[in-house]
Enzyme design. Sequence first.
Site, PDB file in Angstrom:
ATOM      1  N   ASP A   1       0.814  -1.201   0.000  1.00 38.79           N
ATOM      2  CA  ASP A   1       0.000   0.000   0.000  1.00 38.79           C
ATOM      3  C   ASP A   1       0.857   1.263   0.000  1.00 38.79           C
ATOM      4  O   ASP A   1       1.907   1.311   0.657  1.00 38.79           O
ATOM      5  CB  ASP A   1      -0.904  -0.010   1.245  1.00 38.79           C
ATOM      6  CG  ASP A   1      -1.847   1.162   1.304  1.00 38.79           C
ATOM      7  OD1 ASP A   1      -2.696   1.278   0.408  1.00 38.79           O
ATOM      8  OD2 ASP A   1      -1.726   1.974   2.249  1.00 38.79           O
TER       9      ASP A   1
ATOM     10  N   GLU B   1       1.244  -0.537  -5.142  1.00 34.65           N
ATOM     11  CA  GLU B   1       0.294   0.540  -5.408  1.00 34.65           C
ATOM     12  C   GLU B   1       1.131   1.815  -5.463  1.00 34.65           C
ATOM     13  O   GLU B   1       1.403   2.446  -4.441  1.00 34.65           O
ATOM     14  CB  GLU B   1      -0.766   0.648  -4.304  1.00 34.65           C
ATOM     15  CG  GLU B   1      -1.817   1.688  -4.653  1.00 34.65           C
ATOM     16  CD  GLU B   1      -2.448   2.371  -3.456  1.00 34.65           C
ATOM     17  OE1 GLU B   1      -3.504   2.994  -3.619  1.00 34.65           O
ATOM     18  OE2 GLU B   1      -1.875   2.304  -2.358  1.00 34.65           O
TER      19      GLU B   1
END
Length: 735
Positions: A415, A468
């Site tokens: 993330d 990401e």
Amino acid sequence: MALRDTSIPEPSGPVPGATAPALSPEDRGRLLAGAHHDPHALLGAHPVPGGIAFRALRPFARSVSVVTGGKHTPLVSEGDGLFSGVLPLAEIPAYTLHVAYEGGEQEVHDPYRFLPALGELDLHLIREGRHEQLWQALGAQPMTHEGVAGTRFTVWAPNAQGVRVATDFTYWDGTQFPMRSLGASGVWELFLPGVGEGTAYKFEITSRYGHRFLKADPMARRTEEPPNTASIVTASHYEWGDTEWMAHRADTPVHEAPFSVYEVHLPSWRPGLDYRQLAEELPAYVKDLGFTHVELMPVAEHPFHGSWGYQVTGFYAPTARLGTPDDFRFFVDACHRAGIGVIMDWVPAHFPKDDWALARFDGDPLYEPGDGRRAEHPDWGTYEFDFARTEVRNFLVANAVYWCEEFHIDGLRVDAVASMLYLDYSREDGQWEPNAYGGREDLAAMAFLQEMNATVYRRAPGVVTIAEESTAWGGVTKPTDTGGLGFGLKWNMGWMHDSLEYLAHEPVHRKYHHHEMTFSMVYAYSENYVLPISHDEVVHGKQALVSKAPGDWWQRRANVRAYLGFMWSHPGKQLLFMGQEFAQGAEWSVEHGPEWWLLDEGYHSAGDHRGVRDLVRDLNTAYRATPALWQCDTRPEGFRWVAVDSADDNVFAFLRYDAEGRPLLAVSNFSPVVRHDYGLWVPGDAVAWQETLNTDDPRYGGSGVTNPDPVKPEDGCVRITLPPLATVWLTPFAA
């Protein structure tokens, strides 16, 4: 450690022949204040002139006796829970302590008679930041030590004056169990005999400033269910049944394999189900829809449900909301036995400021940088990790390995990578300092990501790491030995933003935005991409996928069907968030999850929603059966435009090729009009092309404009009917 109600035996054996040497006022004060670095030097058994001195720290005890050879010798109270005495013995015997309280008594092994239960190699690797199985060295480890069953407690707290173990059975008072410092490593250790699985505990830390506070274990492998915050002693007893899956997981590199992902927030997919109940339903559902993998939004423990798991406090513990760690293993195993890979969102970019967790863990910045400007994450009110600190980097690298080795996780989606890579991320001038070369790149974070990726790929063959990363940072999926970050795949955020912008336009305006659907091919092979329609795109006012599309209800669904057909044929892997597979109109709610009732037979539009779900199933089925759609995802020769500039028609057409050169023709018409006799160039000498998928099929809720018969090329072209707001796929017959 339960007390037993028995009468206190009469003391027997020798009466202490000498008084135990008194503790110095300084040692006594530091010990009782929880600020002593070496309680084992003061407690336990030690040779003294005249015999062996015994000293025990047992707050609230009425009496303490030493038991040797079945004989009880009472110790003398020194006050404040300290008891001592000297036995006229030549050497330290095997002994236990008999402790009497108001409510009963117990006979226990003395924690302070044991040598350290952590080896020198472990300490060396911790100091070097190279302990790739750190969870086996730090935390609470049930074990047998020197022939006695118990639990070894270890914690890294280099700035602390003292650390003690506080447990549920000591009523969260750590006085009884001070830990010893193991020198320059910054690690504190204590073996507690008789303490086993299920014990709740925390570490009571005394900072260098004299402040005392309780902290959950950073390495806890199990926690209490929030809002409770204690760590729990645990060990795995799970027997895996996924041997075949694990043996073949690495057979095909992921970028050359089919890879379509169903993203799930486990607590809300079917609210109320635990890990084992989810194991009965979710793998079967994902398999039925044809997805190859399920991606779990973070399952590591987090105190605030509304963070969706992205503010982690227990990096080594699956959330207790849904069950035990072995229950989570059962869930992963069930996915594997169903042929479904499991990807987990992993959050090393930041952590929350809860005072019982990682923040200022030993009274000073430890996991976060000491520079407050660098420590604060400006967007989320959290702390960033100090990637330049050896032990912190080791904590995170080992954590990535932990999930792959202990839970058989098949992939880590990392993330917020961009927030780690840039020193000036969400910061204004004056709020950050350039790196040593004057740049804005965080060199320590870059080195951490490279180390993490290299370590995971070395230790866990077949696992994929996915970034990401929302910027144009070069080499995210390039190997670390060429200077890349070493990820296997990267979310294609540019494609996602551009294509959703295009989808939102009225068809009459789309010709002015044609480039939003073609620009992705300019950079499609710069990285190994995943095309993500994730949870982030269907919350916070962004609307669900079907609600982004213009028009009436039929047109919105048709737009989405066409979009999904385009997405599944575009180079790159696919990811779709739960609820979007059946076109729910509302944004995702973490409290209620997908709107499953839309599929109920009694609902008047259930057929419309089931039609979209049937399309997703058929897309995945055709996708997996067609190597042209995935085998050359990262190779330019796997793609060729057929119609790239048909802006006035809102038409896109391209060919996908497999490694053998076999093509698939994908054509999308994002106009609400039927286009008859539409000519498209096709390669080779195929006798005819057959429509293999049409998103306008009545089975999916379409209008039924199809090409049921094979289409023969003429002068290198095929002429087909393009249905409104639809994508069609065609494949050739061999000559």
